[in-house]
Design a protein around this motif. Sequence first.
Motif, short mmCIF file in Angstrom:
data_model
loop_
_atom_site.label_atom_id
_atom_site.label_comp_id
_atom_site.label_asym_id
_atom_site.label_seq_id
_atom_site.Cartn_x
_atom_site.Cartn_y
_atom_site.Cartn_z
N UNK A 31 4.05 5.50 -10.05
CA UNK A 31 2.96 4.63 -10.51
C UNK A 31 3.15 4.18 -11.95
N UNK A 32 3.63 5.09 -12.81
CA UNK A 32 3.79 4.75 -14.22
C UNK A 32 4.76 3.57 -14.37
N UNK A 33 5.88 3.64 -13.65
CA UNK A 33 6.88 2.58 -13.77
C UNK A 33 6.36 1.28 -13.16
N UNK A 34 5.61 1.40 -12.05
CA UNK A 34 5.04 0.21 -11.43
C UNK A 34 4.08 -0.47 -12.40
N UNK A 35 3.22 0.33 -13.04
CA UNK A 35 2.22 -0.25 -13.95
C UNK A 35 2.90 -0.94 -15.12
N UNK A 36 3.93 -0.30 -15.69
CA UNK A 36 4.63 -0.92 -16.81
C UNK A 36 5.25 -2.26 -16.37
N UNK B 215 0.84 -1.21 0.00
CA UNK B 215 0.00 0.00 0.00
C UNK B 215 0.86 1.25 0.00
N UNK B 216 1.97 1.18 0.74
CA UNK B 216 2.87 2.34 0.76
C UNK B 216 3.54 2.53 -0.60
N UNK B 217 3.99 1.41 -1.18
CA UNK B 217 4.67 1.51 -2.48
C UNK B 217 3.74 2.01 -3.58
N UNK B 218 2.49 1.61 -3.53
CA UNK B 218 1.54 2.02 -4.58
C UNK B 218 0.73 3.24 -4.18
N UNK C 233 9.06 -16.08 -5.08
CA UNK C 233 9.63 -15.43 -3.89
C UNK C 233 8.86 -14.13 -3.65
N UNK C 234 7.78 -14.23 -2.89
CA UNK C 234 6.89 -13.08 -2.68
C UNK C 234 7.61 -11.92 -2.01
N UNK C 235 8.42 -12.19 -1.01
CA UNK C 235 9.12 -11.13 -0.29
C UNK C 235 10.02 -10.33 -1.23
N UNK C 236 10.75 -11.08 -2.08
CA UNK C 236 11.65 -10.39 -3.03
C UNK C 236 10.85 -9.60 -4.07
N UNK C 237 9.73 -10.15 -4.51
CA UNK C 237 8.90 -9.45 -5.49
C UNK C 237 8.35 -8.15 -4.91
N UNK C 238 7.92 -8.20 -3.65
CA UNK C 238 7.38 -6.99 -3.03
C UNK C 238 8.47 -5.93 -2.94
N UNK C 239 9.71 -6.36 -2.60
CA UNK C 239 10.80 -5.38 -2.53
C UNK C 239 11.08 -4.76 -3.90
N UNK C 240 10.77 -5.49 -4.99
CA UNK C 240 11.05 -5.00 -6.34
C UNK C 240 10.07 -3.93 -6.80
N UNK C 241 8.91 -3.86 -6.13
CA UNK C 241 7.92 -2.84 -6.51
C UNK C 241 8.40 -1.48 -6.00
N UNK D 247 -5.40 1.60 -6.41
CA UNK D 247 -6.16 0.35 -6.46
C UNK D 247 -5.71 -0.52 -7.62
N UNK D 248 -5.56 0.06 -8.78
CA UNK D 248 -5.13 -0.75 -9.93
C UNK D 248 -3.75 -1.32 -9.71
N UNK D 249 -2.88 -0.55 -9.05
CA UNK D 249 -1.54 -1.05 -8.76
C UNK D 249 -1.58 -2.25 -7.84
#
Length: 1023
Positions: free
Chosen positions: A250-255, A216-219, A238-246, A223-225
């Motif tokens: 917002x534009x870069x996250x969505x891409x 929630x903090x990263x996005x 690896x969910x923990x590593x994936x979360x750290x990668x976000x 909501x769409x993020x």
Amino acid sequence: MIVKTKLTIPPVSNDLVDRSSLMRLLHKGMGTKLTLLSAPAGYGKTTALSKWTRLNNIRAAWLSLDQHDNDWVQFWSCVTASIQDIIPDYGQTVWPLLENGPSASRVSAEPAVQAMLNELNLFTCELAIILDDVHLIEHPAIHQSLSYLLERLPSSIHLYMASRTELPFPTARLLAKGDMQRITMQDLRFTHEEGVAYFRGTTELSLTREQVVKLCQQTEGWISGLKLAAIALARSDNIAESIRAFSGHQHHISEYLLEEVFHHQSEEMRAFLLRTSILSRMNDSLCRAVTGLESSQNLFETLKQGNLFTIPLDDQHNWYRYHHLLSDFLQKLFSRTAEGEWTKAHVQAANWLESHGFVEEAAEHYLAGRQYEDVVRIMEEHLLAFLFKKSIVLGELILQVPESYLVNRPYLEWFYLNLMFVDRTRWAYIPEKVEQARTRYEALKDQMSEENWNKMMGDFYLLSAMSCFIQKDLTRSADYLIMAEHYLTEDSLTYLIGQNKYFGTEELEDHLFYINDHHEAAAYLHRMIDHCGPRTDHPYIASMFASYSKLLYDWNRLEEAEACLNRMMKPNHKPLIPRMLFHVHITAARIQLGLGNRARAQELMEQLKLTIDSPDYELFMRKIEAEEAWQFVRQDDIAFGVKWLEYCGMASTDEVSLVSVSEHMALSYVLSACGRTEEAWSLSEKLIQLLVKEDRLRDRIKMIILQGLLLYRMGQKKEALNRLETALHLAQPEGLIRSFIDEGAVMAELLSEYVQADRDLSIKDYAKSLLQAFQDSQPIPPKMIRAQVCCFGRFQVTSGQGDGNAIKWRTSKTEELMAYLVHHRGEPVDRDLILNNLWGDMDSDRARVQLNNTVYTLRKNLSTLGLEGIVQHVKGYYRIEMHTLNCDYIAFLQLISEGVPAPIEHIKEYEEILGKIYRNGYLQGNDFPWAEGMRSRLENEYFRILLQISEHYVQEREFSFAVNQLNEILAFNPLNEEIHAKLIRVYMLAGDRVSAMKQYDSLKGMLQAELGVEPKESIRQLL
């Protein structure tokens, strides 16, 4: 046709997130006029509104907007249809008014919107009107109407708007009164608790609270993020590593997330997503057409089950669209990776849409697929519908089609060339293209019907006239205008498009904005006005009158300017289109100020504001209010100027362009009047640079004059005199007067300083004449007539003192030159034209000597009546000052332009005056070949008026007077069977069959004797 899905509240997915706080905010809107949801894409605006209406069983009229609704009629038609979906009887009085388009002004009622309000007032239950994706509506006229609606909305009606941007019209008053609430991105985004509920209730992910909070903090609660993150994490090892990668915006996250989601789909699904991404809305049949897959419905079901950003558009789940984020991502990927497939998909979509009647969307897909033949085919087949309902769409389409596809399609090519005039950057290419098109279509004369060829060439000759005008070739421009009028019909594109209500290209409306040579402009404008005669219904003639009146105003010939413009402002005159109305009223107001009639000038400006009816209403209002501000500060009403500066939205730091020249010039004048000298100077400098670059002399002179006054007020007298001298040098050849007089007493002081100083002797006389004009510009005394000029019968000039003394001309050419200058009614006449008409049989050198000698002799002749200085010569043009001449030719033209008055007693007086003037015909006693055309025209006009008078007498049963008129016409043209027939009819109406028989016998005898023929059978049957 309004697509049903646009009016359907989108279904809500079965998510378990409790958004009760947001629902309460939305429900508070039922106590206000307006609720605005403003946030970027992906914050759930549509979902929130849909969920709220369904949870609370709200009676709601829903409208999902798209880019095709950016048209006033289309927009309000959709709004009306959405309300009618809820209130079946709604719209009875609204529909008939919608086609009229937007209305007059911000202070008068929009007829269609007023009708909407009247019907809504009859609806006592609570109703929410929900407009989704309002950011797609950019048309100023729609914004104006929405603002008008909101101010007057009944208390039981509540408007909800969802937009990615803030509203483009003022809402401060609504906020201050508590009639509006705003729901922003901060209100819409998921809180940490809502984020936890989303992941636990709608996904199978086992995330810790801390991990959800991190997401929630990263996005930022986007909501769409979060939905994208859920899809990506479901496939992560690896969910923990994936979360750290976000990370990142917002534009870069969505891409990043969309790419993750896309690459985890099956090959068949990826192909389906890419090909259908080009569709703004889709159903099973359309998807099959675009993808060629029979399994499209199954793939859709898979997408829905996977919550992959597909949004149903109706309760039956027939129509869908992708979330904008997904659609944009897929289209970029598709266009980069599969160009051939991209084209094929667009063509397949276009074929399906066209076969199902969605021609506008089909044309857009053909264009995207570069199928230009199909684009122009659709535009040709539906040209009128596009022009009158979707002219903006047509313009956008046609400008993207390669020119080669428009050749030999006359109406599309004509429209394309017209659009080029709107864009000044294309002007350099216009002459060659117009010339090629005109020549090409002229060659088709023997291959088309005469009617179709004439109609087509009328349009293209007008384009040629416009092309010559922007090249400043005014002679050829006038030639082509006259040719065009010969062919134009009332159903030609020129007439139809000429009636549009948009603001025009200023150079083609205000001719002096573009043409620097005022004398050449005068000859051009006068030629066209003279050619049109009493007609004032040509689509472009009003701008000619306005420009010519401005010219007369600039030359300080105020009474003539007023009389000229009055022809366009008669109470019974056909209503002018907005851009013509604008120039006519602005000019008329300035003339009235020059005449000292302040109240009338203000009245004209108010009338203009109340009458303007245009999609470009806001643009017109900016220009009108700027003109008003200039007029008020000119009258020393500085308070008005200060107030205007507060709300005009302009500043001295603005970038200036030709589109905004008039407003920014007004701003510089008002800044100067309000003592903000540095700002006025800074702005005037930018304006002068622009005007020099674009070669706009008139306005450049005005800005240089303003700078001279600014320097003078700052005590920099020497620099002020230098600026004034520059302005004088530029203005003298054009004969400008009002540009100086309008600056008032300070300019008079500066001119006095200039005359007394040791300055350029070549310009001092001009400065002295301007000082004299300042003295003469006081209230104008009754005009002193110093000579009577008779043009009917033999030409004669006599003393205006009533003593009957007539000029004895020293040579016949002196008399002819005087008659020739009077013939042109005080307009500048090119020297070469005079030489050709009066000395055409001589070689050019001898002819010029003869002209100079004759001008000298004419001035001597006129001085015997005290007429000094009325024969003027400037820059190769000669003119005669008509102000102190009482001329029967001018009086006659004025009479026929006014037309026959209505009351019978006035008709008799009018007839008597007309007859006394006309006598034996125009210059009938002189053998002047150049007068033949005007002699014939005035004779025809005289007979036309006599016929009108006779018809009035017949209506009033004054048959003897009607007989007199018709006999007078027959005296000039005794073999005119039509007049004989009218005379016989009048005798029969009067019950005088004997006279009717005698008239018939007289006609029969003349026809047999002169032509050896019998009268027409239709005339005999009158007996």
